[in-house]
Design a protein around this motif. Structure first.
Motif, PDB file in Angstrom:
ATOM      1  N   GLY A 171       0.810  -1.225   0.000  1.00 42.55           N
ATOM      2  CA  GLY A 171       0.000   0.000   0.000  1.00 42.55           C
ATOM      3  C   GLY A 171       0.834   1.260   0.000  1.00 42.55           C
ATOM      4  O   GLY A 171       0.565   2.201  -0.776  1.00 42.55           O
ATOM      5  N   ALA A 175       0.988   3.952  -3.055  1.00 50.72           N
ATOM      6  CA  ALA A 175       0.648   5.366  -2.855  1.00 50.72           C
ATOM      7  C   ALA A 175       1.810   6.268  -3.248  1.00 50.72           C
ATOM      8  O   ALA A 175       1.611   7.352  -3.826  1.00 50.72           O
ATOM      9  N   ALA A 178       1.895   6.395  -6.980  1.00 48.77           N
ATOM     10  CA  ALA A 178       0.880   7.321  -7.493  1.00 48.77           C
ATOM     11  C   ALA A 178       1.332   8.766  -7.344  1.00 48.77           C
ATOM     12  O   ALA A 178       1.010   9.629  -8.177  1.00 48.77           O
ATOM     13  N   SER A 192       2.899  -2.980  -7.057  1.00 45.78           N
ATOM     14  CA  SER A 192       2.531  -1.666  -6.510  1.00 45.78           C
ATOM     15  C   SER A 192       2.414  -0.608  -7.604  1.00 45.78           C
ATOM     16  O   SER A 192       1.617   0.335  -7.482  1.00 45.78           O
ATOM     17  N   ILE A 195      -1.058  -0.907  -9.229  1.00 44.77           N
ATOM     18  CA  ILE A 195      -2.053  -0.480  -8.241  1.00 44.77           C
ATOM     19  C   ILE A 195      -1.983   1.031  -8.061  1.00 44.77           C
ATOM     20  O   ILE A 195      -3.011   1.715  -7.959  1.00 44.77           O
ATOM     21  N   GLY A 196      -0.753   1.570  -8.035  1.00 44.35           N
ATOM     22  CA  GLY A 196      -0.587   3.012  -7.868  1.00 44.35           C
ATOM     23  C   GLY A 196      -1.220   3.809  -8.986  1.00 44.35           C
ATOM     24  O   GLY A 196      -1.672   4.947  -8.773  1.00 44.35           O
ATOM     25  N   LEU A 199      -4.631   4.788  -8.016  1.00 43.43           N
ATOM     26  CA  LEU A 199      -4.824   5.599  -6.811  1.00 43.43           C
ATOM     27  C   LEU A 199      -4.596   7.074  -7.103  1.00 43.43           C
ATOM     28  O   LEU A 199      -3.856   7.434  -8.024  1.00 43.43           O
ATOM     29  N   SER A 202      -1.787  11.488  -3.693  1.00 43.76           N
ATOM     30  CA  SER A 202      -2.077  12.173  -2.435  1.00 43.76           C
ATOM     31  C   SER A 202      -1.021  11.872  -1.386  1.00 43.76           C
ATOM     32  O   SER A 202      -0.833  10.706  -1.008  1.00 43.76           O
ATOM     33  N   LEU A 205      -2.448  10.025   1.547  1.00 52.57           N
ATOM     34  CA  LEU A 205      -2.678   8.585   1.373  1.00 52.57           C
ATOM     35  C   LEU A 205      -1.434   7.797   1.781  1.00 52.57           C
ATOM     36  O   LEU A 205      -1.539   6.737   2.418  1.00 52.57           O
TER      37      LEU A 205
END
Length: 742
Positions: A171, A175, A178, A192, A195-196, A199, A202, A205
Motif C-alpha cells: 500500500g 501510494a 501514485a 505496486s 495499483i498506484g 490511486l 495524495s 494517502l
C-alpha cells in the motif's frame, strides 16, 4: 508537512515509544525467567558449528521443509518479517514526510524490487498459511488435526497482523508510486506500480498507509509484550536461540542417547548424590534446565509433533504439543513466585522465602503465582497436576515429535527427566514396571530369565557358535551382541539364529558373550530408572572393555540385532567409558551382500512391506540397509505411507513393551493395519521389540479374520537367509506364532 502528517506521526511515535519500551522490558523479563532453570554448560560450543547449524536451519528452512506444503510459504512470511522490518522503520519517516525513503537504498531499483517481493511474498505466504490452518481446523478434522488444542485466537491475531503488514508494504509503495516520488522501472514495482496507477496522487494517502502499518506493528508489540506465553509470536525471536543451543552441536536432533541425568549443570554421580540438594530428574518446573524453559517458550503450537505422535494418533491423552504448552503455562504462571526467591523442599515446605519478613515478602507475590506453586508437576485432576500421569507414561520415546519439530524442542529428554523423578524419588510408576525393574536388578534381563540360558538359542544350529572364554581370538572381527530379546524371546531367537547362520555362511569371525552378557539398560533408562541403567551399563562397559583389552579403537567392533541395544551401545555407553564401533545387523549383512560374501540365489517371490524400528531409523538414521536387504532377497517391496523419519512406532519403546495399553487403540494394531493396507505376504522389520509387537498385532487381526493366516512377521535377516539358502526348510522359516512372554 501538513496536519495529517503531524497528527498521525505524533500518535505513531508516542505509541511506538510505549510499545518498544514494553517490548524491551519483556525481553529482559524473559532472560530473568529462563535463567530460573538449572544450569547447563553443554550448550555453549563449539560456536562455529552451532552458528552453521543455525544459519542452515534458518535460511534454508531445512526442518520447516519437512512439511513441504508449508515450508515455502512460511519461508516467505519469515523473510517478510525480518527484512520487511526495513519497511516498518521506514514508515516512521513516511508518516511525517510521504516522500521520505532510506538514504542511498531508496535510489536503487534492486532495493525496490526486494521490498516488492517481500510485500507480495508476505501477503501470498500468509494467505496460503491461513488456508492450510482452516483446512486442518479441528472443527473439520477433529483429533486428526495437528492444530487441536492450539490457541486459535492467538493464531488469528498473528495472521491478521502479518497480512496487514504485507498489505501495508504494498500500500505505501503503491501510494508513493501514485505520487510519483521516484522513477522506478516496472520490473521493480510489478504489483505496486499498477495499483498506484489506480490511486490518487495524495501525500495524505501515503501517510495513512504508513500509519496503518505502524499501528498494526505497535498493537502487535503491546499485545505480545503482555502475553509472554504466546509462542506463536515469540518464536520469531526465541527460535534462533533455541536452534543455536540445541543439544547436538553438529545439527543433529536430540535423539539417540538420552540426555544424561544432570544436577547443578553436571552429570549426577550416584555415589555422592544427595536427594536433599541434588536434582533427580524433574519434579518441579524449576528442575528443568534453562534450555528446557527456552523450549517451552519457543513452542509455536504448530502441532507437527502431535500429528506424528503414535500415542495421540491412537486415542491416548499424550500430545507432545500440549505437554510442552502445559509446562510453558505453568512455568510462566509460577515465575513470579520463583523470582521472589520462593522454593519448596521435597516435603512441600517453604524453604526459599523464610525469616521474619517471610509473610510480607509472600504478600507481594501474585496470588495466582502462589497458587501455581502449590500444584504438583505430575498429578491427576484431583491433585491439579500440571501433567497427568497417563500423559507421562503414554510416551513410547519413538522420537517422532523431536524429529518433526521445526524449532528443535527436545520433548523426549523432558519426558524422561519427569519419569526419572517419579521413579527414583516418588516411586510412583505403572505397577508393571516394578517387575521389570526387579528382573533387571536381580537377573540382568527384563524377562527374569537365568543367565545360563542365554545360549539356548544356539541349540538348533548345525554349527558351533563361538563363545567368549576369557580371551578374544586374534581373528575375531565382531562381538555379536545377542541382547535379552534375542536370547530369551522365542520369536526374536529366530532372528538371532538367522544372523548367526548368515555370519557363519559369510565366513565372518565373531563371538558371543553368552552368560557374561546383560541387559544394556535401555528399558530402565527410558522408564526413568537411571540408577538401574547406570548399574547395568557400567557392568557391561567393564565386561566389554576387558573383552577388547589391547585392541585399538577401529577393531573394537560390535554387531547387534536389537535396535535398542544398538542405540545404547553406540550412543550412550561412551558416556560411561565404553568406546566401541557398533553396527546393526542390517548394516553388516548389507555390506556382506555387496561384497558378494552372501549371495542370494533363490528370490523370495513375495510381497514384503518394511517397518522402520524407531531406534534404528529416527534415532540413528539407518533407513537404507534394511530396504536393500529386502530387495536383495528378491521380494517385491511395498512401502507403507508412514515410513522412514515419519514411520509409525510399534508401541514397544520407552519401556511400553512391559506396560499394558489400556487407553485407545493399541499402537501395534494401528501399525499392523497400515502394513496390511499394502497387501503384503510378509511384514519385515529389523528389531526384536518391533517383531514381537507386530506379531501380536497381526495375531489379533488374524483372530478377527481381518488378515490372512498366511501373512507373517519376519526379520529382514530371515528373508535374506531364505534367499541365500535356496529356500531350504530351516528353523528360521516357521511362522512367528509363539506367545509374547512379556
Amino acid at each position: 508537512m501538513g496536519a495529517v502528517q503531524i497528527t498521525l506521526g505524533g500518535i505513531a511515535v508516542v505509541l511506538g515509544i510505549v510499545a518498544w519500551g514494553m517490548f524491551a522490558a519483556t525481553i529482559a523479563k524473559f532472560v530473568r525467567i529462563i535463567r530460573l532453570g538449572q544450569p547447563d554448560g553443554t550448550r555453549n560450543g563449539p560456536v562455529m558449528a552451532r552458528l552453521a547449524t543455525l544459519v542452515k536451519e534458518f535460511a534454508a528452512h531445512t526442518r520447516m521443509n519437512k512439511f513441504r506444503n508449508v515450508g515455502i510459504w512460511h519461508w516467505l512470511v519469515m523473510w517478510g518479517f525480518l527484512i520487511g522490518s526495513l519497511a516498518l522503520f521506514e514508515a516512521y519517516g513516511e508518516v511525517f514526510v510521504p516522500t521520505w525513503g532510506w538514504p542511498i537504498l531508496d535510489d536503487l531499483a534492486i532495493f525496490h524490487l526486494l521490498m516488492e517481493i517481500l510485500g507480495v511474498g508476505t501477503v501470498v505466504g500468509i494467505l496460503v498459511l491461513i488456508v492450510i490452518r482452516q483446512r486442518n481446523h479441528p472443527r473439520r478434522a477433529g483429533r486428526v488435526s495437528r492444530f487441536q488444542g492450539s490457541n486459535f485466537a492467538w493464531a488469528y491475531f498473528i495472521e491478521a497482523v502479518v497480512l496487514i503488514e504485507g498489505v501495508g508494504i504494498i500500500g505505501v509503495r503503491a501510494a508513493k508510486s501514485a505520487l510519483g516520488v521516484h522513477e522506478i522501472p516496472l520490473w521493480a514495482e510489478f504489483v505496486s506500480g499498477p495499483i498506484g496507477s489506480l490511486l490518487p496522487a495524495s501525500p495524505n494517502l501515503v501517510s495513512v498507509f504508513a500509519f496503518v502499518k505502524l499501528m498494526s506493528a505497535t498493537i502487535w508489540l503491546i499485545v505480545i509484550s503482555r502475553t509472554m506465553t504466546m509462542g506463536i509470536a515469540w518464536h520469531r525471536f526465541s527460535a534462533f536461540f533455541n536452534i543455536y543451543f540445541k543439544r547436538e552441536a553438529d545439527g543433529g536432533v536430540a535423539l539417540g542417547a538420552v540426555k544424561p541425568m544432570m544436577s547443578a549443570g553436571k552429570p549426577l554421580d550416584f555415589e555422592e548424590a544427595d536427594p536433599d540438594t541434588d536434582v533427580f530428574g524433574a519434579g518441579k518446573i524449576e528442575d528443568f534446565s534453562w534450555k528446557g524453559w527456552l523450549d517451552f517458550t519457543t513452542c509455536t503450537e504448530c502441532g507437527r509433533c502431535q500429528s506424528q505422535c503414535p500415542a495421540w494418533n491412537t486415542g491416548k491423552p499424550l500430545s507432545p504439543k500440549l505437554l510442552i504448552t502445559s509446562l510453558r503455562d505453568h512455568a510462566y504462571a509460577k515465575a513470579p513466585y520463583l523470582l521472589a526467591g520462593g522454593r519448596k523442599d521435597m516435603a512441600g515446605d517453604e524453604v526459599g522465602i523464610t525469616g521474619d519478613d517471610a509473610e510480607a515478602r509472600l504478600a507481594k507475590v501474585d496470588v495466582l503465582a502462589l497458587a501455581e506453586a502449590e500444584r504438583p508437576l505430575i498429578g491427576g485432576p484431583d491433585e491439579l497436576g500440571v501433567i497427568d500421569p497417563d500423559v507421562l507414561w503414554s510416551c513410547t520415546s519413538c522420537g517422532a515429535c523431536v524429529e518433526q519439530c521445526p524449532v528443535d524442542i527436545e520433548h523426549v529428554d523432558h519426558i524422561v527427566d519427569m519419569r526419572r523423578y517419579q521413579v527414583m524419588i516418588e516411586s510412583n510408576f505403572p505397577t508393571e514396571l516394578g517387575g521389570m525393574f526387579k528382573n533387571l536388578e536381580n537377573k540382568g534381563n527384563p524377562w527374569g530369565q537365568n543367565a545360563k540360558d542365554r545360549l539356548a538359542w544356539t541349540e538348533d544350529l548345525d554349527f558351533e557358535v563361538p563363545v567368549f572364554d576369557g580371551e578374544l581370538a586374534g581373528d575375531t572381527e565382531y562381538l555379536f551382541w545377542v541382547g535379552c530379546a534375542g536370547a530369551f524371546e522365542d520369536r526374536a531367537k529366530k532372528t538371532t539364529r538367522a544372523v548367526a547362520e548368515l555370519l557363519h555362511l559369510a565366513g565372518v569371525k565373531y563371538t558371543v558373550l553368552g552368560p557374561e552378557e546383560s541387559c544394556t539398560g535401555d528399558p530402565a533408562r527410558r522408564a526413568g530408572n537411571e540408577f538401574i541403567f547406570q548399574m547395568l551399563a557400567q557392568q557391561n562397559v567393564e565386561v566389554l572393555n576387558s573383552v577388547f583389552e589391547g585392541r585399538e579403537r577401529g577393531t573394537r567392533k560390535i554387531v547387534a540385532t536389537c535396535a535398542h541395544c544398538f542405540n545404547s551401545l553406540a550412543n550412550e555407553y561412551s558416556q560411561l567409558g565404553g568406546d566401541f564401533e557398533v553396527v546393526h545387523h542390517t548394516q553388516l549383512l548389507n555390506r556382506l551382500v555387496r561384497e558378494k560374501r552372501l549371495v542370494p540365489v533363490a528370490p523370495v517371490a513375495e510381497d514384503v512391506t518394511y517397518h522402520d524400528p524407531c531406534y534404528l531409523g529416527r534415532h540413528n538414521k539407518v533407513y537404507t540397509p534394511p530396504r536393500d536387504l529386502v530387495g536383495a532377497s528378491g521380494a517385491t517391496f511395498r512401502e507403507m505411507p508412514r515410513h522412514a523419519d515419519r514411520s509409525m512406532c510399534c508401541g514397544a519403546g520407552g519401556a511400553r513393551m512391559w506396560m499394558e495399553e489400556r487407553i485407545g487403540k493399541r499402537i501395534n494394531v494401528e501399525r499392523v493395519d497400515e502394513a496390511l493396507g499394502t497387501a503384503p505376504t510378509k511384514i519385515a522389520t529389523g528389531c526384536p521389540f518391533c517383531k514381537v509387537m507386530l506379531s501380536d498385532g497381526l495375531t489379533a487381526r488374524q483372530s478377527e479374520k481381518v488378515a490372512s493366516e498366511s501373512i507373517e512377521v519376519v526379520d529382514v535377516a530371515q528373508l535374506l537367509l531364505s534367499a541365500v539358502k535356496r529356500g531350504e526348510t530351516s528353523t528360521t522359516d516357521t511362522a512367528d506364532t509363539a506367545p509374547t512372554g512379556s
